[in-house]
Every structure is written in structure tokens, then in C-alpha cells.
Write an enzyme that holds these catalytic residues in place. Structure first.
Site, mmCIF file in Angstrom:
data_model
loop_
_atom_site.group_PDB
_atom_site.id
_atom_site.type_symbol
_atom_site.label_atom_id
_atom_site.label_comp_id
_atom_site.label_asym_id
_atom_site.label_seq_id
_atom_site.Cartn_x
_atom_site.Cartn_y
_atom_site.Cartn_z
ATOM 1 C CG ASP A 174 19.310 33.356 67.787
ATOM 2 O OD1 ASP A 174 19.992 32.409 68.253
ATOM 3 O OD2 ASP A 174 18.972 34.347 68.454
ATOM 4 C CB SER A 201 37.241 25.929 75.369
ATOM 5 O OG SER A 201 38.197 26.710 76.037
ATOM 6 C CB ALA A 202 42.235 24.571 77.020
ATOM 7 C CE1 TYR A 220 33.586 29.892 75.552
ATOM 8 C CE2 TYR A 220 35.623 29.230 76.646
ATOM 9 C CZ TYR A 220 34.881 29.400 75.486
ATOM 10 O OH TYR A 220 35.437 29.076 74.276
ATOM 11 C CE LYS A 254 33.281 26.321 74.176
ATOM 12 N NZ LYS A 254 32.621 26.248 72.862
ATOM 13 C CB ALA A 267 46.523 37.106 75.062
ATOM 14 C CE LYS A 316 46.313 45.966 75.500
ATOM 15 N NZ LYS A 316 46.419 45.509 76.888
ATOM 16 C CB THR A 331 52.554 29.889 81.221
ATOM 17 O OG1 THR A 331 51.848 29.074 82.166
ATOM 18 C CG2 THR A 331 53.893 30.323 81.793
ATOM 19 N NE ARG A 335 43.662 26.440 80.177
ATOM 20 C CZ ARG A 335 42.657 27.308 80.338
ATOM 21 N NH1 ARG A 335 42.432 28.218 79.437
ATOM 22 N NH2 ARG A 335 41.888 27.228 81.399
HETATM 23 P P1 NAD Z 1 33.843 33.568 67.249
HETATM 24 O O1 NAD Z 1 33.159 34.327 68.336
HETATM 25 O O2 NAD Z 1 34.637 34.316 66.259
HETATM 26 O O3 NAD Z 1 32.775 32.683 66.465
HETATM 27 C C1 NAD Z 1 31.600 32.200 67.053
HETATM 28 C C2 NAD Z 1 30.458 32.572 66.141
HETATM 29 O O4 NAD Z 1 29.245 32.058 66.698
HETATM 30 C C3 NAD Z 1 30.260 34.093 66.001
HETATM 31 O O5 NAD Z 1 30.412 34.490 64.652
HETATM 32 C C4 NAD Z 1 28.862 34.327 66.514
HETATM 33 O O6 NAD Z 1 28.145 35.325 65.809
HETATM 34 C C5 NAD Z 1 28.228 32.962 66.330
HETATM 35 N N1 NAD Z 1 27.063 32.811 67.192
HETATM 36 C C6 NAD Z 1 26.958 33.147 68.501
HETATM 37 N N2 NAD Z 1 25.713 32.953 68.934
HETATM 38 C C7 NAD Z 1 24.999 32.486 67.873
HETATM 39 C C8 NAD Z 1 23.632 32.123 67.702
HETATM 40 N N3 NAD Z 1 22.767 32.200 68.711
HETATM 41 N N4 NAD Z 1 23.240 31.694 66.480
HETATM 42 C C9 NAD Z 1 24.115 31.641 65.445
HETATM 43 N N5 NAD Z 1 25.425 31.970 65.556
HETATM 44 C C10 NAD Z 1 25.867 32.400 66.761
HETATM 45 O O7 NAD Z 1 34.723 32.460 67.992
HETATM 46 P P2 NAD Z 1 35.870 31.511 67.409
HETATM 47 O O8 NAD Z 1 37.153 31.980 67.967
HETATM 48 O O9 NAD Z 1 35.726 31.340 65.945
HETATM 49 O O10 NAD Z 1 35.499 30.151 68.155
HETATM 50 C C11 NAD Z 1 34.738 29.119 67.532
HETATM 51 C C12 NAD Z 1 34.456 28.028 68.552
HETATM 52 O O11 NAD Z 1 35.688 27.528 69.101
HETATM 53 C C13 NAD Z 1 33.633 28.498 69.741
HETATM 54 O O12 NAD Z 1 32.760 27.471 70.122
HETATM 55 C C14 NAD Z 1 34.659 28.707 70.831
HETATM 56 O O13 NAD Z 1 34.093 28.565 72.118
HETATM 57 C C15 NAD Z 1 35.651 27.604 70.516
HETATM 58 N N6 NAD Z 1 36.999 27.921 71.026
HETATM 59 C C16 NAD Z 1 37.718 28.917 70.455
HETATM 60 C C17 NAD Z 1 38.980 29.228 70.965
HETATM 61 C C18 NAD Z 1 39.807 30.317 70.373
HETATM 62 O O14 NAD Z 1 40.910 30.559 70.869
HETATM 63 N N7 NAD Z 1 39.362 31.027 69.331
HETATM 64 C C19 NAD Z 1 39.502 28.494 72.039
HETATM 65 C C20 NAD Z 1 38.721 27.487 72.606
HETATM 66 C C21 NAD Z 1 37.479 27.186 72.068
#
Ligand code: NAD
Length: 331
Positions: A50, A118-119, A149, A153, A193, A200, A219, A283
């Protein structure tokens, strides 16, 4: 041999990034609360820990990694981020992770640290018009994200930039725009989405209907995972110190996204619009800066990524149905 640490290596983007770094010949340590859901990790070393605990972070950053990728966050799709129910946890958990990892990296003299923003940090008032959303990197301030959120960021972006200025670290920041692909969350409430709509469509019988949150005219743009990794790695190894959009410029409405998935699936379905959490009205990624400073920007058409993602989700669903019918038969 070069070394990399991937935080969040059990998640969607992190587990793909581990594979990519292994292909490049890195020794990789992955760390997460969980192992990857959809296959074995390829990390040389994978720790379950963690990152909210400073001591764990100190133990994990036990050497001077060449590259650290910080992707761990408390995160989900609109059904998780925009309901308000998870706000305190999202802010607390993700901020703790970023504070601890940066400090641990600073204390080991790790220089190059990538952060996945993130955006969602862009101001809501610039994203009210679905046809002309503004996401130029320099439009971030005055700040007004539409979710906690997004505020976390923004805070963490500033934290990474402050560590660069004050401690000489080479922090790099991407503002991801809706990343999708196989081996991402596709059910359970945290899916986004593209995965939710693929599921779905896969669940529906031809000629049936699927539900869409809102009027479907909001969008978005969606970036396929491989291009996200390409942008991430190029940015990390560049000398670009300001946050940069990593997203696609192909903007579609959610209704159009659903139509594209139906075409890929070869199904004709009716869209039924129901109330649901939505996020901003419009967006799209603004890619002038990434093109200019990296000499590269994403270019793969959305439909190509959907052609690779839909069959994977269809298979997951078939496997789930198969295992359910086996357990029913066994009862
Ligand atoms: P995800 O949720 O699949 O991966 C995040 C991982 O972080 C998870 O596996 C989770 O278990 C781990 N995690 C959470 N809390 C934790 C903790 N306390 N200790 C250790 N691990 C922990 O998300 P993702 O889609 O792979 O996104 C990765 C990063 O990119 C994130 O920071 C997310 O905010 C950012 N992001 C993703 C998207 C997207 O569309 N996927 C868009 C914008 C930003």
C-alpha cells in the site's frame, strides 16, 4: 541493465507499461495493491504493498531506479468519480501515494519520475460546449475542475513540478485523455465508456437495445493503450518539464462511439437514454504541444482500437457466462 519502477503495475495502464519496458530490456519492479487481473505480470519483481504508507514507499524505492512511473491512484470511470460518494477517499488516497513516492524518490536520489495526471483537471467552464472544448495545456488556470479527482490531479501536478524546481528532479507529467484497450476494467462499476459500451453491445442480442447515460451528445476522445505508452515513454525520456496532453484528437459523441462499436460487433441496436453521471459536456485532446515538443502525436483512428478491444471484452463475457453455467450445473 536499466531499471524501472512501475507504481500501479497491477492496473490497466501499469500492467501494459511493464510489458513494454520488458520488451525494451529493462529490469522492472512492479508495485500495487493487487496483481494484474487479466494475466501474469511480466515484472521481474512484483510487490503487493500500500503506497499510502511512507515506510512501504521507502522500502520499495530501495535503489536509484533509472525511471519511475507513478500510475497508482484511486480511480474509476464516471460511475465512480462523479457521484460524489468516493470524493474523500479519492483525494486522500491518491495524494498520499504521490506525496510518499516523491519523497522516497528524492531520498534515493532518483531523478526521472513520470506522473500520470488527467484531462479531468481542466476547468469545467472551458468544456461546456460539446463542439469546441478547450484543453490547451495553458488553459488549466484559473483552475476549476468538475471533480475532486481532477483537483487532486492538479495538486499532484504542482507537487511534481515543485520537487523538480526545489530538488532538481526530472519529473514529467502527462495529462491522459480516456485511455482504453484490452485488459482494462470492463465491468463492476469502475469501467469507463468504451469498455462499458463494448460490454453492453456484447451482452445485447442483435436488434435489442442498450442504455446510454444522458443524451449521448456529450463529446470525448479516446486513446488506445499502445499510443498512450508510446507518448508516456517519449515524454519521460524528453526534456519537457511542463504537463503535456496525451490523448487523441478524434472527438466523437458517446452516441457515435456506441454506433462505432455496433459496427465493429456487426449488431444493430437501439440506444435508450437514461439519467446517469456524466462529467463535462465536451472534451478533446489538444495536441499542438505534444506534436511540437516530442515530434510525435497519437494518430491511430479510434475504430482501430475498438477492433482490438471489442473482441477481448466479448471473450471475457463468454468466459464469465461459461463459468457461471458450469457452477450452476455443478450445484
Ligand atoms: P487502474 O485503476 O487500472 O490502475 C491504478 C492502480 O493503482 C490499480 O491497480 C490500483 O490497485 C493501484 N492502487 C490504488 N491505490 C493504491 C495504493 N494505495 N497502493 C498501491 N497501489 C494502489 O487505472 P489506470 O486506468 O491504469 O490509470 C493509471 C493512472 O492513469 C492513474 O493515475 C489514473 O488516474 C491516470 N489516468 C488514467 C486514465 C484512463 O483513461 N485510464 C485517464 C486519465 C488519467
Amino acid at each position: 541493465m536499466k531499471t524501472a519502477l512501475v507504481c500501479g503495475a497491477g492496473g490497466f495502464i501499469g500492467s501494459h507499461l511493464v510489458k513494454r519496458l520488458k520488451r525494451e530490456g529493462f529490469w522492472v519492479r512492479g508495485i500495487d495493491l493487487k496483481f494484474p487481473e487479466f494475466g501474469e505480470t511480466e515484472a521481474d519483481d512484483f510487490l503487493i504493498a500500500d503506497l499510502r504508507e511512507p515506510q512501504n514507499c521507502r522500502e520499495i524505492v530501495d535503489r536509484r531506479f533509472d525511471e519511475v512511473y507513478q500510475l497508482a491512484a484511486d480511480m474509476g470511470g464516471a460511475g465512480y468519480i462523479f457521484t460524489g460518494e468516493h470524493d474523500a477517499g479519492i483525494m486522500h488516497n491518491s495524494a498520499m501515494i504521490n506525496l510518499n513516492i516523491l519523497e522516497a524518490c528524492k531520498n534515493r536520489n532518483v531523478k526521472r519520475v513520470f506522473y500520470s495526471s488527467s484531462a479531468c483537471m481542466y476547468p469545467e467552464h472551458n468544456q461546456l460546449d460539446p463542439n469546441e472544448p478547450v484543453t490547451r495545456e495553458d488553459s488549466a488556470y484559473p483552475a476549476n475542475p468538475d471533480s475532486e479527482y481532477g483537483w487532486e490531479k492538479l495538486f499532484s501536478e504542482r507537487l511534481y513540478m515543485a520537487y523538480r524546481r526545489n530538488y532538481g528532479m526530472e519529473t514529467r507529467i502527462a495529462r491522459y485523455h480516456n485511455i482504453f484497450g484490452p485488459e482494462g476494467t470492463w465491468t463492476g462499476g469502475k469501467e469507463k465508456a468504451p469498455a462499458a459500451l463494448c460490454r453492453k453491445v456484447a451482452e445485447a442480442a442483435d436488434g435489442g437495445e442498450i442504455e446510454i447515460w444522458g443524451d449521448g451528445e456529450q463529446t470525448r476522445s479516446f486513446l488506445y493503450i499502445d499510443e498512450c505508452l508510446e507518448g508516456t515513454i517519449r515524454l519521460t525520456r524528453s526534456d519537457v518539464t511542463e504537463p503535456v496532453n496525451v490523448g487523441s484528437e478524434e472527438m466523437v459523441t458517446i452516441n457515435q462511439l456506441a454506433e462505432m462499436i455496433m459496427d465493429v460487433a456487426n449488431k444493430k441496436l437501439t440506444l435508450r437514454h437514461i439519467p446517469g453521471p456524466l462529467g463535462v459536456r465536451g472534451r478533446n485532446s489538444h495536441n499542438e504541444l505534444i506534436g511540437k515538443c516530442l515530434g510525435w502525436k497519437p494518430s491511430e483512428p479510434l475504430v482501430e482500437g475498438l477492433r482490438k478491444t471489442y473482441p477481448w471484452i466479448e471473450r471475457q463475457l463468454e468466459q464469465l457466462r461459461g463459468s457461471n453455467s458450469v457452477s450452476v450445473a455443478a450445484e
